[in-house]
Design an enzyme around this catalytic site. Sequence first.
Site, PDB file in Angstrom:
ATOM      1  N   ASP A   1     -10.178 -26.226 -33.858  1.00  0.00           N
ATOM      2  CA  ASP A   1     -10.456 -26.104 -35.284  1.00  0.00           C
ATOM      3  C   ASP A   1     -11.131 -27.379 -35.800  1.00  0.00           C
ATOM      4  O   ASP A   1     -10.748 -28.487 -35.430  1.00  0.00           O
ATOM      5  CB  ASP A   1      -9.136 -25.867 -36.019  1.00  0.00           C
TER       6      ASP A   1
ATOM      7  N   GLU B   1      -8.431 -31.297 -15.304  1.00  0.00           N
ATOM      8  CA  GLU B   1      -7.303 -31.390 -14.379  1.00  0.00           C
ATOM      9  C   GLU B   1      -6.729 -30.003 -14.068  1.00  0.00           C
ATOM     10  O   GLU B   1      -5.976 -29.851 -13.095  1.00  0.00           O
ATOM     11  CB  GLU B   1      -6.197 -32.267 -14.977  1.00  0.00           C
TER      12      GLU B   1
END
Length: 554
Positions: free
Chosen positions: A213, A273
């Site tokens: 957002d 990751e």
Amino acid sequence: MTQHTPALATEAKAHANWWKGAVIYQIYPRSYQDSNGDGIGDLNGITMRLPYIKSLGVDAIWISPFFTSPMKDFGYDVSDYCDVDPMFGQLADFDALIAAAHQLGLKVMIDLVLSHTSNQHPWFQESIQDKTNDKADWYVWADPKPDGTPPNNWLSIFGGPAWHWHGGREQYYLHNFLASQPDLNFHTPAVQDALLDTTRFWLDRGVDGFRLDTINFYFADAQLRDNPALPPEKRNATIAPSVNPYNHQEHLYSKNQPENIAFLKRFRALLDEYPGRAAVGEVGDAQLGLEILGEYTEGDDRIHMCYAFEFLSAERLTATRVVDTLNRLDKHAPTGWACWAFSNHDVQRHVTRWNLTPAAKRLYITMLMSLRGSACLYQGEELGLPEADVAFEDLQDPYGIEFWPEFKGRDGCRTPMVWEQSNQNGGFSDGHPWLPVSHDHLNRSVAAQEADPSTALHHYRRAIGFRRTHPALTQGEHTELKAQGDVLSFIRSDGPQTIFCAFNMSDTPSTIDMPEGDWQPIGAELGVTGPASDGKLHLGPWQPCFALSLNEGR
């Protein structure tokens, strides 16, 4: 095993790049499906409806905020980033949703609101105690001017100054939205670390990605310099209405700061990751949206994709405007990736905004599914829902209440999803809905449309399916962008597959020249026409054309 390594590597790359060209279905959880009769949609309700979502052919869902919140801005004011608000369920319900979605082959993206928190968040409650506590600088605090007025001229999107006085600290704090949504201070490294920790929390729970957002609001100018005035001819706001003085400023210092790039690199490194995770950033800037999109998605160490607001504006989408937008995107984001949307939870539904006929609705989604980039669809869009008319006494949106009647707020696009016609609530809830169900929507319910193959719902499925079966439309390049009168045309290509696309974006017939080559019409299920023997393409009102190149080596 070694001889299969290239194929496995290709498969792994495809898995990691699932987001590129994906169709993402946005769910506003308050309004999708209520499972417990309290009138508010919830996570279990979403889980109930996953088979329907799967039937649309989309790749992923994006769920708007469901975190713990006082709901002053309906979840975009977070008081606990690592828990589910009780009105939506509990963490176990989210885990069940993830498992069910993954079993169906659907990715799950969630809405992260990192630029600000609720004023009830423990971080803010500690920050307000004094100027020396451990979180004293976790929010944007500033002393008043000598006359006691705010430190600069910045304005809130929701009306009035972007600064709120706190008597305890004898300082102002920044809020780009409601006064109950204080802005975090990203210049403080500990704030970034804490937000990345919350991101990791959800990654560990199995989410496939995030919608970020207000991604360009993270940093404010460290010197808190005044914003310059914006000339009237440049005031082209998408979400903030013209009656809002926010549109009178060029927001040079209150957002879009260069320091944001370094944080986005940290965020991307965290996502990397976890193989196959992705993020799409919301760029809230009516003037510089595509430029920022280019900056934020450049290379492979920033955000995967962003969407700006070019196709969310009130101005009707024409062939010329699409070509201009795509050309500007190529200029500012040559290595970046866009995510397009016509509707979402913040803007008037595009069927009403652009006053679309049924034929125009079909043409627009067919065109959207052909554009280079990914795409977001907003719940109910696939039913062709128009904007609901919500009376003032039923309004929930603080934005609409503030600017009524010139701007009626965002409730009209947030009313409950209509599943059936069996009751006045459209199958959304057995209780009293938090917003009234539009009676105009009931005849467009899922159940009503399932039985008729000519409806918007079935056309959305066909358009999405057509895109999925043609690699050139999902991840291919685009060339020869043209606007010939009301006809938009371009060529999409990916490896050996080349597809010519044309769309008559008007209610009158049009004729254009076909590109040279040997073309075979495809997409009969979408109402296409093919090239004539004279090399011309004759398009009826709101008619598309898809043609596959049969030329070798193209």
